[in-house]
Design a protein around this motif. Structure first.
Motif, PDB file in Angstrom:
ATOM      1  N   ASP A   1      -0.537   7.437  -2.297  1.00  0.00           N
ATOM      2  CA  ASP A   1      -0.547   6.173  -3.028  1.00  0.00           C
ATOM      3  C   ASP A   1      -1.767   5.338  -2.666  1.00  0.00           C
ATOM      4  O   ASP A   1      -2.401   4.726  -3.536  1.00  0.00           O
TER       5      ASP A   1
ATOM      6  N   ALA B   1      -1.280  12.468 -13.216  1.00  0.00           N
ATOM      7  CA  ALA B   1      -1.276  11.093 -13.711  1.00  0.00           C
ATOM      8  C   ALA B   1      -2.517  10.344 -13.235  1.00  0.00           C
ATOM      9  O   ALA B   1      -3.212   9.688 -14.028  1.00  0.00           O
ATOM     10  N   VAL B   2      -2.817  10.457 -11.933  1.00  0.00           N
ATOM     11  CA  VAL B   2      -4.035   9.803 -11.416  1.00  0.00           C
ATOM     12  C   VAL B   2      -5.251  10.319 -12.165  1.00  0.00           C
ATOM     13  O   VAL B   2      -6.136   9.549 -12.574  1.00  0.00           O
TER      14      VAL B   2
ATOM     15  N   ALA C   1      -4.691   6.773  -4.398  1.00  0.00           N
ATOM     16  CA  ALA C   1      -4.617   6.534  -5.846  1.00  0.00           C
ATOM     17  C   ALA C   1      -5.055   5.109  -6.167  1.00  0.00           C
ATOM     18  O   ALA C   1      -5.855   4.883  -7.088  1.00  0.00           O
TER      19      ALA C   1
ATOM     20  N   VAL D   1       3.933  15.614  -2.342  1.00  0.00           N
ATOM     21  CA  VAL D   1       3.624  14.911  -3.588  1.00  0.00           C
ATOM     22  C   VAL D   1       3.636  15.905  -4.745  1.00  0.00           C
ATOM     23  O   VAL D   1       2.963  16.930  -4.677  1.00  0.00           O
TER      24      VAL D   1
ATOM     25  N   GLN E   1       3.193  10.926   0.909  1.00  0.00           N
ATOM     26  CA  GLN E   1       3.284  10.108  -0.307  1.00  0.00           C
ATOM     27  C   GLN E   1       2.561   8.776  -0.122  1.00  0.00           C
ATOM     28  O   GLN E   1       1.868   8.288  -1.014  1.00  0.00           O
TER      29      GLN E   1
ATOM     30  N   THR F   1       2.702  16.388 -10.869  1.00  0.00           N
ATOM     31  CA  THR F   1       2.534  15.407 -11.957  1.00  0.00           C
ATOM     32  C   THR F   1       1.873  14.120 -11.459  1.00  0.00           C
ATOM     33  O   THR F   1       1.182  13.456 -12.232  1.00  0.00           O
ATOM     34  N   HIS F   2       2.072  13.765 -10.175  1.00  0.00           N
ATOM     35  CA  HIS F   2       1.415  12.563  -9.656  1.00  0.00           C
ATOM     36  C   HIS F   2      -0.100  12.731  -9.710  1.00  0.00           C
ATOM     37  O   HIS F   2      -0.826  11.832 -10.142  1.00  0.00           O
ATOM     38  N   TYR F   3      -0.564  13.911  -9.275  1.00  0.00           N
ATOM     39  CA  TYR F   3      -2.012  14.155  -9.320  1.00  0.00           C
ATOM     40  C   TYR F   3      -2.512  14.117 -10.756  1.00  0.00           C
ATOM     41  O   TYR F   3      -3.573  13.569 -11.047  1.00  0.00           O
TER      42      TYR F   3
END
Lengths: 172, 102
Positions: free
Chosen positions: A9, B9-10, A12, B2, A5, B5-7
């Motif tokens: 981050d 969103a990015v 990102a 991870v 994670q 949805t995180h991917y």
């Protein structure tokens, strides 16, 4: 917070920050350099997703190929390095509004849909056991995707011929 | 691990940034770079869905390879056009490309 994670981050922040700089920097050369950072961070995402071949292809094709051509063109066109006028055109405010609406709309949809529904297979733990993808990608490209593969080679030939045609100087 | 949805969103934020660049930049090279950003957002989506929803069939990754190839072809032809236009008009600003305007 797991290590994965944390790495995610970091990538990102790197991707989105440098992408913002790509569209807001005044000097077009700086934009190109920030775009290289964005593409590198995307390659990092591919590594996180277990796509080793794609990460290498991203670095070789995008950073090594497309971006070098782009830097060539920036240096071949003798535009002033620091533009005197604004880098945005007159419609930037409606454009910002449209983009905000697009992002909010898609984000709402992403949050609403349950991606691991019954019709879709639930992800296995491939993320934990890494296996190279090159062999299976090559098999896929030469069996089931052979026709698109050949078509893409035709497109590449057409692009090369077109580029030579457009950039040659008229005989005089 | 991870979540997907995180991917996503990015990817959607990256797509939005690219879309803004396409709509609002004056420099045609900046517009081409923003198009590359949008391509990459779509590619990230494809690879993420491939990884999470069908991890043993790599159609998403193969499709991404095609997208990267076509993006390279697009960049080559687009930049050749930019150079040709630059030779005629001595500018790369999109709002000066008004030769066909009546």
């Amino acid at each position: 917070m797991t290590l994965q994670q944390g790495v995610f981050d970091g990538f990102a922040v790197l991707t989105l920050g440098s992408a913002l700089l790509v569209v807001t920097q005044r000097q077009i050369l700086h934009c190109a350099l920030w775009l290289i950072a964005t593409l590198g961070a995307i390659a990092g995402f591919y590594v996180l997703l277990g796509a080793d071949f794609l990460a290498a292809a991203q670095v070789l094709l995008y950073i090594g190929g497309v971006m070098v051509i782009m830097l060539f063109v920036i240096m071949l066109s003798h535009v002033p390095l620091v533009p005197q006028e604004s880098v945005k055109n007159a419609q930037w405010l409606p454009a910002l509004l449209a983009c905000g609406l697009t992002v909010i709309g898609f984000g709402w949809t992403i949050g609403r849909v349950s991606w691991y529904g019954q019709e879709l297979p639930i992800a296995t733990n491939r993320g934990e056991i890494f296996e190279p993808t090159t062999a299976s990608l090559g098999q896929l490209l030469l069996t089931e995707l052979a026709l698109p593969f050949e078509l893409v080679s035709l497109v590449l030939v057409a692009a090369l011929v077109g580029a030579v045609f457009f950039t040659r100087r008229p005989e005089s | 691990m991870v979540p997907l949805t995180h991917y996503l969103a990015v990817s959607i934020v990256l797509f939005g940034i690219g879309l803004f660049g396409v709509l609002a930049r004056r420099n045609v090279l900046g517009v081409l770079m923003s198009i590359e950003l949008m391509f990459n957002a779509a590619n990230l989506n494809l690879v993420a869905f491939n990884h999470f929803l069908s991890p043993y069939r790599l159609w998403g990754q193969a499709f991404t390879i095609f997208v990267v190839t076509l993006a390279a072809a697009e960049a080559v032809v687009g930049l050749a056009l930019v150079l040709a236009i630059y030779r005629h008009m001595q500018t790369v600003n999109l709002d000066r490309f008004n030769l066909l305007k009546g």
